[in-house]
Motif scaffolding. Sequence first.
Motif, PDB file in Angstrom:
ATOM      1  N   LEU A 509      21.620 -43.521 -24.668  1.00  0.00           N
ATOM      2  CA  LEU A 509      22.196 -44.870 -24.728  1.00  0.00           C
ATOM      3  C   LEU A 509      23.535 -44.910 -23.995  1.00  0.00           C
ATOM      4  O   LEU A 509      23.809 -45.833 -23.205  1.00  0.00           O
ATOM      5  CB  LEU A 509      22.365 -45.259 -26.207  1.00  0.00           C
ATOM      6  N   ALA A 510      24.366 -43.900 -24.247  1.00  0.00           N
ATOM      7  CA  ALA A 510      25.681 -43.850 -23.581  1.00  0.00           C
ATOM      8  C   ALA A 510      25.516 -43.718 -22.073  1.00  0.00           C
ATOM      9  O   ALA A 510      26.208 -44.387 -21.295  1.00  0.00           O
ATOM     10  CB  ALA A 510      26.491 -42.678 -24.134  1.00  0.00           C
ATOM     11  N   ALA A 511      24.577 -42.865 -21.650  1.00  0.00           N
ATOM     12  CA  ALA A 511      24.356 -42.678 -20.202  1.00  0.00           C
ATOM     13  C   ALA A 511      23.901 -43.986 -19.567  1.00  0.00           C
ATOM     14  O   ALA A 511      24.337 -44.345 -18.469  1.00  0.00           O
ATOM     15  CB  ALA A 511      23.321 -41.578 -19.971  1.00  0.00           C
ATOM     16  N   ALA A 512      23.036 -44.713 -20.279  1.00  0.00           N
ATOM     17  CA  ALA A 512      22.520 -45.972 -19.733  1.00  0.00           C
ATOM     18  C   ALA A 512      23.622 -47.025 -19.640  1.00  0.00           C
ATOM     19  O   ALA A 512      23.745 -47.735 -18.634  1.00  0.00           O
ATOM     20  CB  ALA A 512      21.378 -46.482 -20.611  1.00  0.00           C
ATOM     21  N   LEU A 513      24.441 -47.109 -20.688  1.00  0.00           N
ATOM     22  CA  LEU A 513      25.537 -48.087 -20.675  1.00  0.00           C
ATOM     23  C   LEU A 513      26.537 -47.732 -19.578  1.00  0.00           C
ATOM     24  O   LEU A 513      26.964 -48.587 -18.790  1.00  0.00           O
ATOM     25  CB  LEU A 513      26.213 -48.102 -22.060  1.00  0.00           C
ATOM     26  N   HIS A 514      26.895 -46.463 -19.510  1.00  0.00           N
ATOM     27  CA  HIS A 514      27.837 -46.004 -18.480  1.00  0.00           C
ATOM     28  C   HIS A 514      27.280 -46.296 -17.087  1.00  0.00           C
ATOM     29  O   HIS A 514      27.986 -46.794 -16.218  1.00  0.00           O
ATOM     30  CB  HIS A 514      28.066 -44.500 -18.680  1.00  0.00           C
ATOM     31  N   GLY A 515      25.992 -46.011 -16.885  1.00  0.00           N
ATOM     32  CA  GLY A 515      25.383 -46.253 -15.571  1.00  0.00           C
ATOM     33  C   GLY A 515      25.476 -47.710 -15.178  1.00  0.00           C
ATOM     34  O   GLY A 515      25.748 -48.042 -14.014  1.00  0.00           O
ATOM     35  N   ARG A 516      25.291 -48.580 -16.156  1.00  0.00           N
ATOM     36  CA  ARG A 516      25.316 -50.019 -15.849  1.00  0.00           C
ATOM     37  C   ARG A 516      26.719 -50.516 -15.505  1.00  0.00           C
ATOM     38  O   ARG A 516      26.856 -51.582 -14.909  1.00  0.00           O
ATOM     39  CB  ARG A 516      24.717 -50.806 -17.021  1.00  0.00           C
ATOM     40  N   LEU A 517      27.736 -49.743 -15.862  1.00  0.00           N
ATOM     41  CA  LEU A 517      29.098 -50.161 -15.491  1.00  0.00           C
ATOM     42  C   LEU A 517      29.292 -50.109 -13.971  1.00  0.00           C
ATOM     43  O   LEU A 517      30.184 -50.744 -13.430  1.00  0.00           O
ATOM     44  CB  LEU A 517      30.143 -49.254 -16.151  1.00  0.00           C
ATOM     45  N   GLY A 518      28.432 -49.330 -13.313  1.00  0.00           N
ATOM     46  CA  GLY A 518      28.569 -49.194 -11.853  1.00  0.00           C
ATOM     47  C   GLY A 518      27.665 -50.124 -11.075  1.00  0.00           C
ATOM     48  O   GLY A 518      27.643 -50.079  -9.846  1.00  0.00           O
ATOM     49  N   GLN A 519      26.905 -50.947 -11.787  1.00  0.00           N
ATOM     50  CA  GLN A 519      25.890 -51.743 -11.068  1.00  0.00           C
ATOM     51  C   GLN A 519      26.445 -53.013 -10.440  1.00  0.00           C
ATOM     52  O   GLN A 519      25.897 -53.507  -9.472  1.00  0.00           O
ATOM     53  CB  GLN A 519      24.731 -52.096 -12.009  1.00  0.00           C
ATOM     54  N   ASP A 520      27.524 -53.546 -11.004  1.00  0.00           N
ATOM     55  CA  ASP A 520      28.057 -54.799 -10.464  1.00  0.00           C
ATOM     56  C   ASP A 520      28.869 -54.530  -9.202  1.00  0.00           C
ATOM     57  O   ASP A 520      29.438 -53.479  -9.032  1.00  0.00           O
ATOM     58  CB  ASP A 520      28.951 -55.487 -11.496  1.00  0.00           C
ATOM     59  N   GLY A 521      28.904 -55.517  -8.338  1.00  0.00           N
ATOM     60  CA  GLY A 521      29.790 -55.440  -7.181  1.00  0.00           C
ATOM     61  C   GLY A 521      29.267 -54.530  -6.096  1.00  0.00           C
ATOM     62  O   GLY A 521      30.054 -54.035  -5.285  1.00  0.00           O
ATOM     63  N   ALA A 522      27.933 -54.346  -6.079  1.00  0.00           N
ATOM     64  CA  ALA A 522      27.206 -53.557  -5.077  1.00  0.00           C
ATOM     65  C   ALA A 522      28.073 -52.941  -3.978  1.00  0.00           C
ATOM     66  O   ALA A 522      28.349 -53.562  -2.965  1.00  0.00           O
ATOM     67  CB  ALA A 522      26.138 -54.439  -4.453  1.00  0.00           C
ATOM     68  N   GLY A 523      28.498 -51.724  -4.224  1.00  0.00           N
ATOM     69  CA  GLY A 523      29.174 -50.981  -3.163  1.00  0.00           C
ATOM     70  C   GLY A 523      30.663 -51.267  -3.051  1.00  0.00           C
ATOM     71  O   GLY A 523      31.361 -50.585  -2.300  1.00  0.00           O
ATOM     72  N   ALA A 524      31.201 -52.261  -3.766  1.00  0.00           N
ATOM     73  CA  ALA A 524      32.647 -52.523  -3.693  1.00  0.00           C
ATOM     74  C   ALA A 524      33.379 -51.337  -4.307  1.00  0.00           C
ATOM     75  O   ALA A 524      32.850 -50.678  -5.195  1.00  0.00           O
ATOM     76  CB  ALA A 524      32.980 -53.801  -4.450  1.00  0.00           C
ATOM     77  N   PRO A 525      34.594 -51.055  -3.821  1.00  0.00           N
ATOM     78  CA  PRO A 525      35.306 -49.886  -4.354  1.00  0.00           C
ATOM     79  C   PRO A 525      35.435 -49.936  -5.870  1.00  0.00           C
ATOM     80  O   PRO A 525      35.634 -50.997  -6.459  1.00  0.00           O
ATOM     81  CB  PRO A 525      36.686 -49.995  -3.692  1.00  0.00           C
ATOM     82  N   LEU A 526      35.314 -48.769  -6.478  1.00  0.00           N
ATOM     83  CA  LEU A 526      35.340 -48.671  -7.936  1.00  0.00           C
ATOM     84  C   LEU A 526      36.056 -47.372  -8.287  1.00  0.00           C
ATOM     85  O   LEU A 526      35.734 -46.328  -7.729  1.00  0.00           O
ATOM     86  CB  LEU A 526      33.891 -48.625  -8.451  1.00  0.00           C
ATOM     87  N   ASN A 527      37.035 -47.437  -9.192  1.00  0.00           N
ATOM     88  CA  ASN A 527      37.587 -46.181  -9.692  1.00  0.00           C
ATOM     89  C   ASN A 527      37.398 -46.126 -11.204  1.00  0.00           C
ATOM     90  O   ASN A 527      37.086 -47.138 -11.842  1.00  0.00           O
ATOM     91  CB  ASN A 527      39.056 -45.995  -9.276  1.00  0.00           C
ATOM     92  N   ALA A 528      37.569 -44.924 -11.747  1.00  0.00           N
ATOM     93  CA  ALA A 528      37.250 -44.736 -13.161  1.00  0.00           C
ATOM     94  C   ALA A 528      38.129 -45.595 -14.064  1.00  0.00           C
ATOM     95  O   ALA A 528      37.690 -46.021 -15.133  1.00  0.00           O
ATOM     96  CB  ALA A 528      37.383 -43.254 -13.519  1.00  0.00           C
ATOM     97  N   GLY A 529      39.346 -45.877 -13.630  1.00  0.00           N
ATOM     98  CA  GLY A 529      40.245 -46.696 -14.433  1.00  0.00           C
ATOM     99  C   GLY A 529      39.714 -48.109 -14.646  1.00  0.00           C
ATOM    100  O   GLY A 529      40.113 -48.806 -15.581  1.00  0.00           O
ATOM    101  N   MET A 530      38.800 -48.535 -13.767  1.00  0.00           N
ATOM    102  CA  MET A 530      38.253 -49.892 -13.876  1.00  0.00           C
ATOM    103  C   MET A 530      37.070 -49.963 -14.834  1.00  0.00           C
ATOM    104  O   MET A 530      36.634 -51.058 -15.215  1.00  0.00           O
ATOM    105  CB  MET A 530      37.795 -50.369 -12.487  1.00  0.00           C
TER     106      MET A 530
END
Length: 544
Positions: A509-530
């Motif tokens: 469940l945690a892996a799935a939720l965490h994975g979905r945090l990266g799905q928005d903003g297709a390819g826009a820069p993302l750092n862990a603080g966000m």
Amino acid sequence: MLRAYTAAAVRAAEQPLLDAGQGPALMRLAGHGLALGVVSLLRGRGRRVYGARVMLLIGSGNNGADALFAGAHLASQGARTTALLTSARTRADALAAFTRAGGRVLEVAPGPAGTLGSAGSAGSAGSAGSASTAGTPDTQGTAAFLREAELADVIMDGLLGTGGRGGLREPAAGVVAQLCKIRTRGALAGSGPAVVACDLPSGVDATSGEVYGPVLAADLTVTFGALKTGLVAAPGEQLCGAVSVVELGIAGHLGTPDVLRLEGSDLAAMLPRPESTDQKYTRGVAGIVAGSARYPGAALLSVAAASACGPGMVRYLGDPAVSAALHVRNPEAVCSAESPEDVRVQAWLAGPGVDGDSAQLGRARLAMASGLPTVVDAGALTLVGRAGQPGAAEQSQLVLTPHAGELSTLLARLGTERSRTDVEAAPVEAARQAARLTGATVLLKGPTTVVASPGGPTYTQGDGTPSLATAGSGDTLGGILVALLAMRAGRPPGIGGEPRDNLPATAALAAALHGRLGQDGAGAPLNAGMLAGRIPAVWAGLTR
Ligand SMILES: NC(=O)C1=CN([C@@H]2O[C@H](COP(=O)(O)OP(=O)(O)OC[C@H]3O[C@@H](n4cnc5c(N)ncnc54)[C@H](O)[C@@H]3O)[C@@H](O)[C@H]2O)[C@@H](O)CC1
């Protein structure tokens, strides 16, 4: 929930139908489903089937026959279909159906002129035998196929299915290597053929997901009867594109799945909700031993992520200077430099950023010995031992969260050599081995995250995106997992049924939720603080 099976389990489930003489019917069903997949892919690209150029790669087994039956469907709808036979053996009834529908056949395999005509007539007589060819290689057939492939709308990979062993052999390997170049050129130009894999991309092991190159990466994989583990495990999954399953009526014979995968509806059911009788201690207290004067960021990231999941409380233990820093963003966290033995929590996270800090390592050791569910990450992984040794600590309540390099190091310490590359090549097997050796649940991070537990189910979660491969992303995952473990403590296990399944299910469940945090903003820069800031919206999107 998705359920995936080994190739052997799928074959065993098909056997009763094969014994009842249903083999040809199954193959036609598979071919029809595959053709429908190609049609929807073409339509999705704004193309009609009529006039579309579809190229088929045909191997010697039933996988090639499925592709030929699919090609026959498409040819009968007006597609321009060309099949390249890569073997001296092709199932005659499938080849006959294909040629009868107007499909064109080229040969890469040795074959004297006229052989294909006899194959066609064998099929039209209703035989299911193989059409054999012999003679010198027809390199002209290959060259013509490759020329046309440059202009193709779809290339269908029917070389190897569940009967494939290792990498493609020549001559198919050489053809696929050339097609990979054509595909790459096309992708760079924003055009080029789409690739549809029949059952699985040839060169991907159906049961392990191991990849034996060269492999033609698919845009769509149409698989038959059931999902195979290799389609939901790295590195094979990353070559499958979208996956659809064609039902063959074998579901009742499949037995226990090899691998599970949580989907959105599972997440919605499992994510904890506050109840009217709750107070902060019943909503879950997550304890975190992370960060050090040298690596304060790990503490900030894991506390922020845990707190964003909405537990009753997050307790942080560590250096006062780190506590002061994390209070700026998370004033709600309760911080101290106490020992884990002196505070009450429902679950621990131990290890991110504690390297070289003896006080934090001491706290991590005590958290791991507490008997509570404990996420063990980064520096605390050095404290994990082998299960079953005299005097060994009980570790069944631990969830280890290594990446491939850390798992390789852990396994070496436990007396098993498996390089990082080996772990990445076969992550499901590596995670299962670590779970067996330690007695703990193992969440192996990677492009597809694996959760394995001794005697329990294995989950693979492919929710993440490459944007999440960034420093601190794992600290965020650790924070999410400890919060969920604390929040789910004492509540019904939900998915998995047994309390024993709670750890692997919550880790998935945690892996799935965490994975979905990266799905928005297709390819826009993302750092862990966000990432922590995204949790409430993603959570709400799942549970609304
Ligand atoms: N069993 C069934 O009832 C059904 C099976 N179906 C199809 O049948 C497939 C399995 O068929 P098969 O068992 O014939 O297996 P495959 O079609 O995967 O291929 C087996 C053949 O490939 C050769 N081969 C194996 N490894 C190779 C390599 N590395 N390089 C080159 N050649 C290699 C083998 O010598 C053998 O001739 C499934 O993937 C699926 O597509 C479907 O038709 C649905 C029904």
